[in-house]
Design an enzyme around this catalytic site. Structure first.
Site, PDB file in Angstrom:
ATOM      1  N   GLY A  66      -5.929  15.821 -20.900  1.00 17.26           N
ATOM      2  CA  GLY A  66      -5.051  15.560 -19.920  1.00 17.26           C
ATOM      3  C   GLY A  66      -3.038  14.680 -20.461  1.00 17.26           C
ATOM      4  O   GLY A  66      -3.068  13.742 -19.367  1.00 17.26           O
ATOM      5  N   SER A 111      -0.137  16.451 -20.629  1.00 12.63           N
ATOM      6  CA  SER A 111       0.660  16.891 -21.081  1.00 12.63           C
ATOM      7  C   SER A 111       1.296  16.434 -19.534  1.00 12.63           C
ATOM      8  O   SER A 111       2.769  16.492 -19.301  1.00 12.63           O
ATOM      9  CB  SER A 111       0.560  18.590 -20.296  1.00 12.63           C
ATOM     10  N   ARG A 112       0.669  15.158 -19.201  1.00 14.75           N
ATOM     11  CA  ARG A 112       1.724  14.644 -17.318  1.00 14.75           C
ATOM     12  C   ARG A 112       1.369  13.450 -17.155  1.00 14.75           C
ATOM     13  O   ARG A 112       0.489  12.946 -17.879  1.00 14.75           O
ATOM     14  CB  ARG A 112       1.666  15.580 -16.275  1.00 14.75           C
ATOM     15  N   ASP A 171     -10.085  22.441 -19.713  1.00 15.07           N
ATOM     16  CA  ASP A 171     -10.486  21.820 -18.325  1.00 15.07           C
ATOM     17  C   ASP A 171     -11.861  20.710 -18.400  1.00 15.07           C
ATOM     18  O   ASP A 171     -13.174  21.532 -19.294  1.00 15.07           O
ATOM     19  CB  ASP A 171     -10.796  22.845 -17.702  1.00 15.07           C
ATOM     20  N   ASN A 215      -8.851  10.746 -20.522  1.00 13.64           N
ATOM     21  CA  ASN A 215      -7.603  10.164 -19.168  1.00 13.64           C
ATOM     22  C   ASN A 215      -8.045  11.556 -18.178  1.00 13.64           C
ATOM     23  O   ASN A 215      -7.208  11.409 -17.103  1.00 13.64           O
ATOM     24  CB  ASN A 215      -6.183  10.397 -19.958  1.00 13.64           C
ATOM     25  N   TYR A 258     -14.020   9.399  -5.255  1.00  7.65           N
ATOM     26  CA  TYR A 258     -13.361   9.082  -6.315  1.00  7.65           C
ATOM     27  C   TYR A 258     -13.652   7.756  -7.264  1.00  7.65           C
ATOM     28  O   TYR A 258     -13.912   8.017  -8.676  1.00  7.65           O
ATOM     29  CB  TYR A 258     -11.818   9.147  -6.289  1.00  7.65           C
ATOM     30  N   LYS A 261     -15.570   7.416 -11.413  1.00 12.64           N
ATOM     31  CA  LYS A 261     -14.693   6.168 -12.465  1.00 12.64           C
ATOM     32  C   LYS A 261     -16.239   4.859 -12.445  1.00 12.64           C
ATOM     33  O   LYS A 261     -16.215   4.261 -13.156  1.00 12.64           O
ATOM     34  CB  LYS A 261     -13.131   5.324 -11.300  1.00 12.64           C
ATOM     35  N   ILE A 312       0.193   4.729  -9.481  1.00 15.38           N
ATOM     36  CA  ILE A 312       1.384   4.206 -10.327  1.00 15.38           C
ATOM     37  C   ILE A 312       1.788   5.432 -10.108  1.00 15.38           C
ATOM     38  O   ILE A 312       1.159   6.627  -9.387  1.00 15.38           O
ATOM     39  CB  ILE A 312       0.669   4.834 -11.863  1.00 15.38           C
TER      40      ILE A 312
END
Ligand SMILES: NC(=O)c1ccc[n+]([C@@H]2O[C@H](COP(=O)([O-])OP(=O)(O)OC[C@H]3O[C@@H](n4cnc5c(N)ncnc54)[C@H](OP(=O)(O)O)[C@@H]3O)[C@@H](O)[C@H]2O)c1
Length: 254
Positions: A12, A14-15, A63, A96, A159, A163, A192
């Site tokens: 992850g 890319s952003r 993915d 990430n 979620y 984690k 964030i």
């Protein structure tokens, strides 16, 4: 110098936080492999930014919810490592990649739960397992968790559970990989401003103000608050930090 650079793989990248970590690592002299799920152009842009910093970089589609693709991903990674670096291993893995989902316990669907589990828990476990032979002895792993495992906000149960599992996984990885000299840590960012969860922390003024009011440093976090911390956990002098959960939240909900 170039041939001796460490290589980090960031899922992850890319952003958001992954991109920021990739750039922070590149600025610190590390070469980077990023993965992206669908935003190929964003990923190519990050690769160009890293290249402009004088480091080598490449991007690979992945993915992390699709465990059946991991062995092919490892083959693709091996090919890139060989072609670009004349190596067959990375030094650092940053788990990430992730998605946000907001739903109360009462309204969380089984599909949402399964999706969160696939991306944040099962994917992290089996991607790391797949890459164990590809991580050099003496290397390091950073797993990205969340402040929501310490404090609780309505709507994040599923979620945060995943984690929480990642934080336990960190300690077990540290235990089992210790004989190979591999240190494993968790970074737990606070809220964030990224695209995460539809960009709610960045774009919803009420949420942004509420979080800032509950943060000792008086504002919401930015990607620049996280990438350098990930890079510091992978810096040459930080190798004795092992099996730790480091929260980077500006002091949320103290
Ligand atoms: N932002 C926060 O407030 C916050 C706080 C605590 C923890 N975190 C955690 O930090 C990590 C990064 O979040 P972010 O804020 O940077 O999110 P983001 O800006 O939405 O970026 C998510 C990244 O993950 C990739 N990705 C999403 N689903 C994927 C999948 N199934 N397989 C592979 N890659 C996938 C995306 O690729 P594409 O670009 O191709 O879509 C993108 O690179 C996540 O693990 C998140 O849980 C975020």
């Amino acid at each position: 110098m170039t041939s001796e650079a460490k290589i980090a793989l960031i899922t992850g990248g890319s952003r958001g936080l992954g991109r920021n970590a990739a750039l922070a690592l590149a600025q610190a002299g590390t070469d980077v492999v990023i993965t992206y799920k669908s935003q190929e152009m964003e990923a190519a842009h990050v690769v160009a930014e890293i290249t402009a910093l004088g480091r080598k970089a490449t991007a690979i589609q992945l993915d992390t919810a699709d465990t059946s693709s991991f062995s092919i991903f490892a083959e693709t990674l091996g090919g890139k490592l060989n072609t670009i670096w004349s190596r067959n291993q990375i030094d650092f893995l940053v788990n990430n990649a992730g998605i946000g989902a907001h739903a109360s316990i009462e309204t969380t669907s089984e599909d949402t739960f399964d999706q969160l589990m696939s991306v944040h828990l099962k994917g992290v476990f089996f991607l790391t397992q797949t890459l164990l032979p590809v991580i050099a002895d003496g290397g390091r792993i950073v797993n990205v968790s969340t402040g929501l495992t310490r404090f609780s906000l309505p709507g994040y149960a599923a979620y945060a559970m995943m984690k929480g599992g990642v934080e336990v996984f960190t300690r077990y990885l540290a235990k089992e990989l210790g004989p190979r000299g591999i240190a494993v840590n968790t970074i737990a960012p606070g809220a964030i401003e990224t695209d995460f969860g539809g960009g709610v922390v960045r774009d919803n003024a009420a949420v942004n103000t509420m979080i800032a009011g509950q943060t000792a440093l008086g504002r919401v976090g930015l990607p620049d608050d996280i990438g350098p911390v990930i890079a510091s956990l992978l810096a040459s002098g930080a190798g004795w930090v092992n099996a730790q959960r480091l929260e980077a939240s500006g002091g949320m909900f103290l």
